[in-house]
Design an enzyme around this catalytic site. Structure first.
Site, PDB file in Angstrom:
ATOM      1  N   SER A 237       0.851  -1.190   0.000  1.00 20.25           N
ATOM      2  CA  SER A 237       0.000   0.000   0.000  1.00 20.25           C
ATOM      3  C   SER A 237       0.885   1.237   0.000  1.00 20.25           C
ATOM      4  O   SER A 237       1.988   1.222   0.560  1.00 20.25           O
ATOM      5  CB  SER A 237      -0.908   0.022   1.227  1.00 20.25           C
ATOM      6  OG  SER A 237      -1.552   1.276   1.369  1.00 20.25           O
TER       7      SER A 237
ATOM      8  N   TYR B 288      -1.211  -0.832  10.185  1.00 17.72           N
ATOM      9  CA  TYR B 288      -1.383  -1.086   8.748  1.00 17.72           C
ATOM     10  C   TYR B 288      -0.129  -0.695   7.985  1.00 17.72           C
ATOM     11  O   TYR B 288       0.371  -1.441   7.142  1.00 17.72           O
ATOM     12  CB  TYR B 288      -2.596  -0.302   8.249  1.00 17.72           C
ATOM     13  CG  TYR B 288      -3.001  -0.601   6.825  1.00 17.72           C
ATOM     14  CD1 TYR B 288      -3.579  -1.816   6.491  1.00 17.72           C
ATOM     15  CD2 TYR B 288      -2.824   0.345   5.819  1.00 17.72           C
ATOM     16  CE1 TYR B 288      -3.974  -2.093   5.181  1.00 17.72           C
ATOM     17  CE2 TYR B 288      -3.213   0.077   4.515  1.00 17.72           C
ATOM     18  CZ  TYR B 288      -3.781  -1.140   4.203  1.00 17.72           C
ATOM     19  OH  TYR B 288      -4.169  -1.415   2.915  1.00 17.72           O
TER      20      TYR B 288
END
Length: 255
Positions: free
Chosen positions: A154, A168
């Site tokens: 990401s 995350y």
């Protein structure tokens, strides 16, 4: 469904996709099936995975659904065994399962008060899950002397996510550097490639449309799926050990 996809022949190959009950994991499964692959849709939501697999079968494809919580190595092993019993090989693994803990668990606290069990969930799903699945399938790939493992990073893994997305960001960063490079190094002598694809904003949620990119828009899900399809194909046989952003130029923007 009409796909704006690059066409590759995956006939006779078997792909395991995690997080395949919805979103890009489901779309990737449909695309692989249309290109001839046997598809194993793994998801913690077995009803969603089975519905997606049934739709593929109704369209003439070969697909099975398996319930898998990627935090549970025993469930991963069961999925691997079911794949081999049904199709006889594991040629591609795409690790879509994951998500930001603050969104999925609806946490509002700042990092100083962030629930530790939610941090654990984020690390377990986003980092340990792909690591566990790799550990499970790579022995079969070594035996076959071939295989492709694809991780989903990401842009947050490169930018950082602030306190609300700390776990995350940490997890995705681990996939984008340590895990993809380690598995490329380990797998190369056995004909196994490992690649990480790191999206920026993707139009899977409305909020993504507001994130800035150089090209002025978020990616369509099919654009990410097309890239993964290419990387999983023999056309990308010299690509391994790298992280490939698909972020509309966000990582090149001036601060």
């Amino acid at each position: 469904m009409e796909f704006q996809k690059m066409m590759f022949d995956f006939s006779g190959k078997t792909a395991i996709i995690t997080g395949a009950g919805s979103g890009m994991g489901k779309l990737q499964s449909e695309c692989f099936a249309e290109m001839g692959a046997n598809v194993v849709l793994c998801d913690v939501n077995i009803e969603a995975a089975e519905a997606a697999a049934e739709a593929i079968r109704q369209n003439g494809g070969k697909a099975i659904a398996v319930q898998v919580d990627v935090r549970d190595f025993a469930q991963i092993e069961a999925a691997k065994n079911k794949t081999l019993e049904t199709f006889g090989s594991i040629d591609i693994l795409v690790n879509f399962a994951g998500g930001a803990s603050c969104r999925i668990k609806q946490v509002k606290e700042q990092f100083k008060d962030y629930p530790v069990d939610v941090l654990d969930w984020g690390i377990d799903v986003n980092l340990k899950g792909p690591l566990y699945f790799t550990r499970s399938v790579i022995g079969q790939m070594i035996e076959q002397k071939s295989g492709v493992i694809i991780y989903l990073g990401s842009i947050v893994g490169a930018e950082g996510g602030g306190g609300m997305s700390c776990d995350y960001s940490v997890s995705k960063s681990g996939l984008m550097t340590g895990l993809v490079k380690s598995m490329a190094q380990y797998g190369a002598q056995h004909g196994i490639r490992a690649v990480c694809v790191s999206p920026g904003p993707v139009l899977t949620r409305e909020a993504m449309a507001k994130m800035k990119t150089l090209i002025g828009r978020a990616a369509e899900p099919i654009e990410v799926v097309n890239l993964i399809s290419y990387l999983a194909s023999d056309a990308a046989s010299s690509i391994t050990g790298v992280n490939i952003p698909i972020d509309g130029g966000r990582s090149a923007m001036k601060v």
